[in-house]
Design a protein around this motif. Structure first.
Motif, PDB file in Angstrom:
ATOM      1  N   TRP A   1       0.981  -1.354   0.005  1.00  0.00           N
ATOM      2  CA  TRP A   1      -0.082  -0.024   0.034  1.00  0.00           C
ATOM      3  C   TRP A   1       0.945   1.487  -0.037  1.00  0.00           C
ATOM      4  CZ3 TRP A   1      -4.212   2.316  -1.027  1.00  0.00           C
ATOM      5  CH2 TRP A   1      -4.559   3.467  -0.270  1.00  0.00           C
ATOM      6  N   ASP A   2       0.667   2.340  -0.814  1.00  0.00           N
ATOM      7  CA  ASP A   2       1.525   3.462  -0.931  1.00  0.00           C
ATOM      8  C   ASP A   2       0.783   4.625  -1.087  1.00  0.00           C
ATOM      9  OD1 ASP A   2      -0.027   3.427  -3.462  1.00  0.00           O
ATOM     10  OD2 ASP A   2       1.596   3.202  -4.780  1.00  0.00           O
ATOM     11  N   TRP A   3      -0.613   4.650  -0.347  1.00  0.00           N
ATOM     12  CA  TRP A   3      -1.485   5.512  -0.017  1.00  0.00           C
ATOM     13  C   TRP A   3      -1.903   6.318  -1.408  1.00  0.00           C
ATOM     14  CZ3 TRP A   3      -3.475   5.759   4.598  1.00  0.00           C
ATOM     15  CH2 TRP A   3      -2.865   5.197   5.483  1.00  0.00           C
ATOM     16  N   ASN A   4      -1.858   5.482  -2.604  1.00  0.00           N
ATOM     17  CA  ASN A   4      -2.479   6.171  -3.687  1.00  0.00           C
ATOM     18  C   ASN A   4      -3.573   4.844  -4.121  1.00  0.00           C
ATOM     19  OD1 ASN A   4      -3.218   6.522  -6.176  1.00  0.00           O
ATOM     20  ND2 ASN A   4      -1.239   6.113  -7.175  1.00  0.00           N
ATOM     21  N   GLU A   5      -4.834   5.455  -4.025  1.00  0.00           N
ATOM     22  CA  GLU A   5      -6.006   4.657  -4.227  1.00  0.00           C
ATOM     23  C   GLU A   5      -6.103   3.764  -5.589  1.00  0.00           C
ATOM     24  OE1 GLU A   5      -7.968   8.783  -4.452  1.00  0.00           O
ATOM     25  OE2 GLU A   5      -6.226   7.636  -3.279  1.00  0.00           O
ATOM     26  N   ALA A   6      -5.528   4.733  -6.552  1.00  0.00           N
ATOM     27  CA  ALA A   6      -5.364   4.094  -7.966  1.00  0.00           C
ATOM     28  C   ALA A   6      -4.519   2.851  -8.113  1.00  0.00           C
ATOM     29  CB  ALA A   6      -5.012   5.120  -8.760  1.00  0.00           C
ATOM     30  N   SER A   7      -3.760   2.628  -7.108  1.00  0.00           N
ATOM     31  CA  SER A   7      -3.008   1.355  -6.932  1.00  0.00           C
ATOM     32  C   SER A   7      -3.612   0.244  -6.640  1.00  0.00           C
ATOM     33  CB  SER A   7      -1.593   1.639  -5.999  1.00  0.00           C
ATOM     34  OG  SER A   7      -1.729   1.528  -4.588  1.00  0.00           O
ATOM     35  N   LEU A   8      -4.989   0.329  -6.047  1.00  0.00           N
ATOM     36  CA  LEU A   8      -5.513  -0.923  -5.599  1.00  0.00           C
ATOM     37  C   LEU A   8      -6.495  -1.402  -7.020  1.00  0.00           C
ATOM     38  CD1 LEU A   8      -7.306   0.860  -2.548  1.00  0.00           C
ATOM     39  CD2 LEU A   8      -5.691  -1.058  -2.501  1.00  0.00           C
ATOM     40  N   ILE A   9      -6.692  -0.680  -7.872  1.00  0.00           N
ATOM     41  CA  ILE A   9      -6.963  -1.226  -9.537  1.00  0.00           C
ATOM     42  C   ILE A   9      -6.453  -2.492  -9.799  1.00  0.00           C
ATOM     43  CG2 ILE A   9      -8.092  -0.522 -11.532  1.00  0.00           C
ATOM     44  CD1 ILE A   9      -8.233   2.152 -10.524  1.00  0.00           C
ATOM     45  N   GLY A  10      -7.290  -3.317  -9.831  1.00  0.00           N
ATOM     46  CA  GLY A  10      -6.800  -4.794 -10.436  1.00  0.00           C
ATOM     47  C   GLY A  10      -6.522  -5.540  -9.345  1.00  0.00           C
ATOM     48  N   ARG A  11      -6.386  -5.220  -7.983  1.00  0.00           N
ATOM     49  CA  ARG A  11      -6.138  -6.123  -7.010  1.00  0.00           C
ATOM     50  C   ARG A  11      -7.164  -6.954  -6.566  1.00  0.00           C
ATOM     51  NH1 ARG A  11      -0.904  -5.443  -7.736  1.00  0.00           N
ATOM     52  NH2 ARG A  11      -0.186  -3.157  -7.862  1.00  0.00           N
ATOM     53  N   TYR A  12      -6.930  -8.274  -5.754  1.00  0.00           N
ATOM     54  CA  TYR A  12      -7.717  -9.128  -5.439  1.00  0.00           C
ATOM     55  C   TYR A  12      -7.824  -8.983  -3.926  1.00  0.00           C
ATOM     56  CZ  TYR A  12      -7.387 -11.044  -9.975  1.00  0.00           C
ATOM     57  OH  TYR A  12      -7.346 -11.075 -11.224  1.00  0.00           O
ATOM     58  N   PHE A  13      -9.132  -9.449  -3.467  1.00  0.00           N
ATOM     59  CA  PHE A  13      -9.340  -9.514  -1.798  1.00  0.00           C
ATOM     60  C   PHE A  13     -10.298 -10.594  -1.642  1.00  0.00           C
ATOM     61  CE2 PHE A  13     -12.402  -6.115  -3.247  1.00  0.00           C
ATOM     62  CZ  PHE A  13     -13.329  -6.452  -2.406  1.00  0.00           C
ATOM     63  N   GLY A  14     -10.846 -11.113  -0.456  1.00  0.00           N
ATOM     64  CA  GLY A  14     -11.872 -12.021  -0.167  1.00  0.00           C
ATOM     65  C   GLY A  14     -13.015 -10.980   0.167  1.00  0.00           C
ATOM     66  N   GLY A  15     -14.226 -11.583  -0.512  1.00  0.00           N
ATOM     67  CA  GLY A  15     -15.433 -10.992  -0.051  1.00  0.00           C
ATOM     68  C   GLY A  15     -16.377 -11.910   0.607  1.00  0.00           C
ATOM     69  N   ILE A  16     -16.821 -11.575   1.794  1.00  0.00           N
ATOM     70  CA  ILE A  16     -17.727 -12.377   2.548  1.00  0.00           C
ATOM     71  C   ILE A  16     -19.142 -11.840   2.371  1.00  0.00           C
ATOM     72  CG2 ILE A  16     -18.314 -13.770   4.588  1.00  0.00           C
ATOM     73  CD1 ILE A  16     -15.549 -14.383   3.363  1.00  0.00           C
ATOM     74  N   PHE A  17     -20.192 -12.420   1.736  1.00  0.00           N
ATOM     75  CA  PHE A  17     -21.385 -11.934   1.385  1.00  0.00           C
ATOM     76  C   PHE A  17     -22.488 -12.515   2.247  1.00  0.00           C
ATOM     77  CE2 PHE A  17     -18.675 -10.840  -2.108  1.00  0.00           C
ATOM     78  CZ  PHE A  17     -19.312  -9.911  -2.545  1.00  0.00           C
ATOM     79  N   GLY A  18     -23.285 -11.763   2.756  1.00  0.00           N
ATOM     80  CA  GLY A  18     -24.582 -12.188   3.506  1.00  0.00           C
ATOM     81  C   GLY A  18     -25.853 -11.573   2.875  1.00  0.00           C
ATOM     82  N   GLU A  19     -27.035 -12.202   3.342  1.00  0.00           N
ATOM     83  CA  GLU A  19     -28.232 -11.715   2.947  1.00  0.00           C
ATOM     84  C   GLU A  19     -28.690 -10.637   3.701  1.00  0.00           C
ATOM     85  OE1 GLU A  19     -30.528 -14.959   0.223  1.00  0.00           O
ATOM     86  OE2 GLU A  19     -30.693 -15.155   2.330  1.00  0.00           O
ATOM     87  N   LYS A  20     -29.453  -9.633   3.326  1.00  0.00           N
ATOM     88  CA  LYS A  20     -30.125  -8.564   4.088  1.00  0.00           C
ATOM     89  C   LYS A  20     -31.564  -8.430   3.486  1.00  0.00           C
ATOM     90  CE  LYS A  20     -28.966  -4.033   5.854  1.00  0.00           C
ATOM     91  NZ  LYS A  20     -27.949  -3.040   6.157  1.00  0.00           N
ATOM     92  N   GLU A  21     -32.551  -8.293   4.755  1.00  0.00           N
ATOM     93  CA  GLU A  21     -33.972  -8.178   4.339  1.00  0.00           C
ATOM     94  C   GLU A  21     -34.206  -6.928   4.036  1.00  0.00           C
ATOM     95  OE1 GLU A  21     -38.216  -9.841   6.092  1.00  0.00           O
ATOM     96  OE2 GLU A  21     -36.801  -9.363   7.471  1.00  0.00           O
ATOM     97  N   TYR A  22     -35.097  -6.433   2.907  1.00  0.00           N
ATOM     98  CA  TYR A  22     -35.528  -5.193   2.781  1.00  0.00           C
ATOM     99  C   TYR A  22     -37.084  -4.879   2.663  1.00  0.00           C
ATOM    100  CZ  TYR A  22     -36.292  -6.759  -2.286  1.00  0.00           C
ATOM    101  OH  TYR A  22     -37.065  -7.442  -2.960  1.00  0.00           O
ATOM    102  N   GLU A  23     -37.476  -3.955   2.601  1.00  0.00           N
ATOM    103  CA  GLU A  23     -38.931  -3.748   2.466  1.00  0.00           C
ATOM    104  C   GLU A  23     -39.207  -2.284   1.769  1.00  0.00           C
ATOM    105  OE1 GLU A  23     -43.374  -3.573   4.629  1.00  0.00           O
ATOM    106  OE2 GLU A  23     -41.673  -4.043   5.835  1.00  0.00           O
ATOM    107  N   VAL A  24     -39.769  -2.349   0.687  1.00  0.00           N
ATOM    108  CA  VAL A  24     -39.973  -1.282  -0.239  1.00  0.00           C
ATOM    109  C   VAL A  24     -41.576  -1.249  -0.498  1.00  0.00           C
ATOM    110  CG1 VAL A  24     -39.285   0.093  -2.238  1.00  0.00           C
ATOM    111  CG2 VAL A  24     -37.712  -1.017  -0.966  1.00  0.00           C
ATOM    112  N   ASP A  25     -42.213  -0.219  -0.467  1.00  0.00           N
ATOM    113  CA  ASP A  25     -43.652  -0.165  -0.828  1.00  0.00           C
ATOM    114  C   ASP A  25     -44.437  -1.143  -0.463  1.00  0.00           C
ATOM    115  OD1 ASP A  25     -43.104   2.576  -1.477  1.00  0.00           O
ATOM    116  OD2 ASP A  25     -42.413   1.856  -3.789  1.00  0.00           O
ATOM    117  N   GLY A  26     -44.271  -1.917   0.781  1.00  0.00           N
ATOM    118  CA  GLY A  26     -44.889  -3.160   1.094  1.00  0.00           C
ATOM    119  C   GLY A  26     -44.754  -4.417   0.754  1.00  0.00           C
ATOM    120  N   ASN A  27     -43.510  -4.410  -0.211  1.00  0.00           N
ATOM    121  CA  ASN A  27     -42.794  -5.729  -0.901  1.00  0.00           C
ATOM    122  C   ASN A  27     -41.500  -5.888  -0.090  1.00  0.00           C
ATOM    123  OD1 ASN A  27     -44.858  -6.240  -3.020  1.00  0.00           O
ATOM    124  ND2 ASN A  27     -43.862  -4.397  -3.924  1.00  0.00           N
ATOM    125  N   SER A  28     -41.434  -7.174   0.251  1.00  0.00           N
ATOM    126  CA  SER A  28     -40.146  -7.420   0.975  1.00  0.00           C
ATOM    127  C   SER A  28     -39.292  -8.529   0.406  1.00  0.00           C
ATOM    128  CB  SER A  28     -40.362  -7.793   2.294  1.00  0.00           C
ATOM    129  OG  SER A  28     -41.226  -8.956   2.652  1.00  0.00           O
TER     130      SER A  28
END
Length: 172
Positions: free
Chosen positions: A110-137
């Protein structure tokens, strides 16, 4: 029934593919620091890098007809360096993310240049989140936390975040 203009050219709606909760190798597509009145945020735009859902967010983006918006975004609050307890937590979260990037990309520092992050990899942990919009969930899948790509096999998938329906019913 009267036929409307352009019927032959009207596109058929396709089935919307949903990203299941899980652990995915992610690739950074863009990184940008945004300034808000309350502080700065590092916006990390990413896509799924491999497997059955490779290119998931790019595919989603391309299917949007107008007002296109990239949905694969991880928001990281930038510490203010003000010495507060909250700021110390932000520093720890920021450094943890950078550690995941460095450990997932051999030779990257890391060199404090956010553009240097482009093309880099990381692990992402994804989960579900409930929503409700206009009575639909329903549920949508969102990135909940990150890890190094070597930690993906042992990652614990988070439980869904449910709406607090009792608090909502008290508001009406």
């Amino acid at each position: 029934m009267k036929k409307w203009n352009g019927y032959e050219k009207t596109e058929v709606m396709g089935a919307k593919r949903k990203l299941p909760a899980g652990a995915y190798k992610c690739r950074i597509m863009a990184a940008e620091e945004k300034e808000y009145g309350w502080g700065n945020v590092l916006l990390i735009s990413f896509d799924i890098a491999e497997g059955e859902y490779k290119g998931f967010y790019g595919e989603q983006y391309e299917k949007q007809a107008k007002d296109k918006k990239w949905k694969g975004v991880y928001r990281l609050n930038v510490p203010k360096d003000d010495g507060t307890e909250k700021d110390e937590r932000l520093k720890k979260a920021f450094k943890t993310f950078i550690h995941h990037i460095e450990s997932s990309n051999e030779g990257y520092k890391w060199d404090w240049n956010e553009a240097s992050l482009i093309g880099r990899y990381f692990g992402g942990i994804f989960g579900e989140k409930e929503y409700e919009v206009d009575g639909n969930s329903g549920f949508y899948t969102t990135i909940r936390y990150t890890t190094g790509i070597n930690g993906l096999d042992n990652a614990q998938i988070p439980k869904p975040i449910m709406l607090n329906k009792s608090a909502q019913s008290n508001l009406t």
